[in-house]
Design an enzyme around this catalytic site. Structure first.
Site, PDB file in Angstrom:
ATOM      1  N   LYS A  57     -21.494 -15.358  -1.518  1.00 33.61           N
ATOM      2  CA  LYS A  57     -22.922 -15.055  -1.387  1.00 33.61           C
ATOM      3  C   LYS A  57     -23.472 -14.192  -2.506  1.00 33.61           C
ATOM      4  O   LYS A  57     -22.839 -13.237  -2.934  1.00 33.61           O
ATOM      5  CB  LYS A  57     -23.135 -14.300  -0.077  1.00 33.61           C
ATOM      6  CG  LYS A  57     -22.913 -15.144   1.147  1.00 33.61           C
ATOM      7  CD  LYS A  57     -23.292 -14.315   2.334  1.00 33.61           C
ATOM      8  CE  LYS A  57     -23.088 -15.036   3.636  1.00 33.61           C
ATOM      9  NZ  LYS A  57     -23.164 -14.071   4.747  1.00 33.61           N
ATOM     10  N   GLY A  85     -12.229  -7.646  -3.109  1.00 32.95           N
ATOM     11  CA  GLY A  85     -11.944  -8.618  -2.052  1.00 32.95           C
ATOM     12  C   GLY A  85     -11.215  -9.859  -2.497  1.00 32.95           C
ATOM     13  O   GLY A  85     -10.065  -9.798  -2.931  1.00 32.95           O
ATOM     14  N   ARG A 107       0.826  -1.224   0.000  1.00 33.55           N
ATOM     15  CA  ARG A 107       0.000   0.000   0.000  1.00 33.55           C
ATOM     16  C   ARG A 107       0.851   1.261   0.000  1.00 33.55           C
ATOM     17  O   ARG A 107       0.461   2.271  -0.577  1.00 33.55           O
ATOM     18  CB  ARG A 107      -0.936  -0.005   1.204  1.00 33.55           C
ATOM     19  CG  ARG A 107      -2.032  -1.017   1.022  1.00 33.55           C
ATOM     20  CD  ARG A 107      -3.005  -0.981   2.151  1.00 33.55           C
ATOM     21  NE  ARG A 107      -4.187  -1.751   1.797  1.00 33.55           N
ATOM     22  CZ  ARG A 107      -5.092  -2.164   2.661  1.00 33.55           C
ATOM     23  NH1 ARG A 107      -4.959  -1.875   3.941  1.00 33.55           N
ATOM     24  NH2 ARG A 107      -6.126  -2.839   2.259  1.00 33.55           N
TER      25      ARG A 107
HETATM   26  P1  AMP Z   1     -16.370 -13.234  -1.607  1.00 32.79           P
HETATM   27  O1  AMP Z   1     -15.658 -12.570  -0.465  1.00 32.79           O
HETATM   28  O2  AMP Z   1     -17.834 -12.997  -1.640  1.00 32.79           O
HETATM   29  O3  AMP Z   1     -15.691 -12.989  -2.918  1.00 32.79           O
HETATM   30  O4  AMP Z   1     -16.298 -14.782  -1.312  1.00 32.79           O
HETATM   31  C1  AMP Z   1     -15.090 -15.464  -1.282  1.00 32.79           C
HETATM   32  C2  AMP Z   1     -15.248 -16.757  -0.562  1.00 32.79           C
HETATM   33  O5  AMP Z   1     -16.183 -17.572  -1.270  1.00 32.79           O
HETATM   34  C3  AMP Z   1     -13.981 -17.534  -0.500  1.00 32.79           C
HETATM   35  O6  AMP Z   1     -13.596 -17.662   0.846  1.00 32.79           O
HETATM   36  C4  AMP Z   1     -14.334 -18.883  -1.094  1.00 32.79           C
HETATM   37  O7  AMP Z   1     -13.803 -19.963  -0.372  1.00 32.79           O
HETATM   38  C5  AMP Z   1     -15.839 -18.901  -1.016  1.00 32.79           C
HETATM   39  N1  AMP Z   1     -16.441 -19.808  -2.007  1.00 32.79           N
HETATM   40  C6  AMP Z   1     -16.258 -19.799  -3.330  1.00 32.79           C
HETATM   41  N2  AMP Z   1     -16.918 -20.826  -3.900  1.00 32.79           N
HETATM   42  C7  AMP Z   1     -17.540 -21.490  -2.912  1.00 32.79           C
HETATM   43  C8  AMP Z   1     -18.375 -22.648  -2.857  1.00 32.79           C
HETATM   44  N3  AMP Z   1     -18.691 -23.319  -3.962  1.00 32.79           N
HETATM   45  N4  AMP Z   1     -18.840 -23.043  -1.667  1.00 32.79           N
HETATM   46  C9  AMP Z   1     -18.500 -22.365  -0.538  1.00 32.79           C
HETATM   47  N5  AMP Z   1     -17.725 -21.280  -0.524  1.00 32.79           N
HETATM   48  C10 AMP Z   1     -17.245 -20.831  -1.689  1.00 32.79           C
END
Ligand code: AMP
Length: 403
Positions: A197, A350, A36
């Site tokens: 999600k 993220g 950063r």
């Molecule tokens: P985000 O912060 O919303 O981008 O979510 C990232 C997280 O989603 C990571 O920690 C991944 O391990 C999780 N993730 C991705 N695919 C899956 C899945 N099929 N089932 C459960 N978790 C998932």
């Protein structure tokens, strides 16, 4: 149009620069990752090289409005001084006499850093008097802290009621790339969405659905869409209260001629654990007691075919549980694909940033966004308070503004 640091004369002027020096420190207060700081260097050097009197402002950690020595910015001084190749003075407070005496002692081309902005609770409250106290220290305000641009804090937004605001180079790059994706993409524009999600990304999906030529959905969020279409998804991640919404998004895409691609095959296992036995199955065959943890090879192929002709690609969110092998395969393949395209490739929000860095591909895409929440809000089509300030009409600024 927005004003940038290229638009102003800097010589002899006190330039207040908001950066994001919220770097990780170990228990001995040594910096463990200075990315950063290094990313702000072009802006800082430009100001110094042009004879500006540089005053650096940042937050560090979450001191919640009280002075907490463990969140002091002082341990950064020596390293910053090394990177800039000149001494960096330090002010024990970010406003008032302590700050003013250090700032007023600066000569052209010299630099000072102020103590953690968040030692004052007024910072995050965007308190007008605090913002004025910050503004009183300088002649010009520059922001290079995209990561906090979605927050209306005194040092990101309030200060611009008094001082004209200019984007630094890092901020400019973020606005240009994310703006290109959302307002003037070279077509076809393909967005790849993943992550855990649907609920975190609904607003992004809704905003992008009007703009993309194709939307590829993987990761945990894909299972809510699959369930909504009647598939049995076993123990896979699912947001049951979002099923109707998922279906309506699919309908909306169909009606407006946008393609939505969902996984057609997935990699499943009984649990999320490295080295567990896995199956690669059609989405109609997910066993009751297993979870879908990555996209399968047919899906990767279909996504690749869509990406091949793309001229602009946005990637947000991993395709599977990439932290645990072998469920990193889909994410790894998408990262590899991205780096091989003749397209503008933007990665943001993220965990996809963590993923592309883990795959060693971050320097092979056009832009990796430095903001998590800020990037998502930008992609949602929101006006970010820390960006709106660069296009504010200076003449309309609050009375008493220094223009
Ligand atoms: P985000 O912060 O919303 O981008 O979510 C990232 C997280 O989603 C990571 O920690 C991944 O391990 C999780 N993730 C991705 N695919 C899956 C899945 N099929 N089932 C459960 N978790 C998932």
């Amino acid at each position: 149009m927005f004003r940038t640091i290229r638009d102003i004369a800097l010589s002899g002027r006190k330039v207040l620069v908001r950066v994001d020096f919220n770097v990780p420190l170990d228990e001995n207060r040594n910096i463990t990752d200075d990315t950063r700081i290094r990313m702000a260097l072009p802006t800082l050097n430009h100001i110094l090289d042009n004879g500006g009197r540089l005053v650096i402002m940042s937050h560090l950690g979450r001191p919640k409005g009280a002075v907490e020595p463990k969140y002091s910015l002082k341990p950064l001084v020596a390293h910053l001084s090394k990177l800039l190749g000149k001494p960096v003075q330090f002010a024990e407070d970010c406003i008032g006499d302590k700050a003013a005496s250090v700032v007023n002692s600066l000569k052209n081309g010299e630099v000072a850093m102020l103590e953690n902005l968040r030692f004052h609770k007024e910072e995050e409250k965007n308190d007008p008097a605090f913002a004025k106290a910050l503004a009183a220290l300088g002649d010009i305000f520059v922001s290079d802290a995209f990561g906090t641009a979605h927050r209306a804090h005194a040092s990101t937004a309030g200060i611009a009621d008094t001082l004209p605001a200019y984007a630094g180079f890092l901020m400019e790059k973020e606005i240009n790339y994310l703006g290109k994706v959302t307002t003037s993409p070279d077509r076809p524009l393909v967005a790849i969405m993943g992550g855990a999600k649907v609920s975190d990304k609904i607003l992004v999906i809704e905003n992008l659905l009007d703009k993309v030529d194709a939307l590829l959905i993987g990761g945990g969020m894909a299972f809510t869409f699959l369930k909504a279409q009647g598939y049995n998804i076993g123990k896979s991640l699912c947001e049951h209260d979002k099923l109707e919404l998922a279906l309506s998004l699919i309908e909306k895409a169909k009606n407006s001629g946008r393609k939505i691609l969902l996984p057609t095959d997935v990699v499943t296992a009984a649990e999320i654990k490295e080295g567990v036995p896995t199956k690669t199955l059609d989405i109609s065959k997910i066993p009751e007691n297993e979870l879908g943890l990555d996209i399968g090879p047919k899906t990767i192929e279909a996504f690749a075919a869509e990406l091949k002709g793309a001229k602009t690609v946005l990637w947000n969110g991993p395709m599977g549980v990439f932290e645990t092998k072998p469920f990193d395969n889909g994410t790894r393949k998408i990262a590899e694909l991205l780096t091989s395209l003749h397209a503008i490739t933007v990665v943001g929000g993220g965990d996809s940033v963590a993923a592309i860095e883990q795959m060693g591909a971050a320097d092979k895409v056009s832009h990796v966004s430095t903001g998590g929440g800020a990037c998502l809000e930008f992609l949602e089509g929101k006006t970010l308070p820390g960006i709106e300030i660069f296009s504010r009409n200076i003449k309309e600024m609050a009375e008493g503004a220094k223009v």
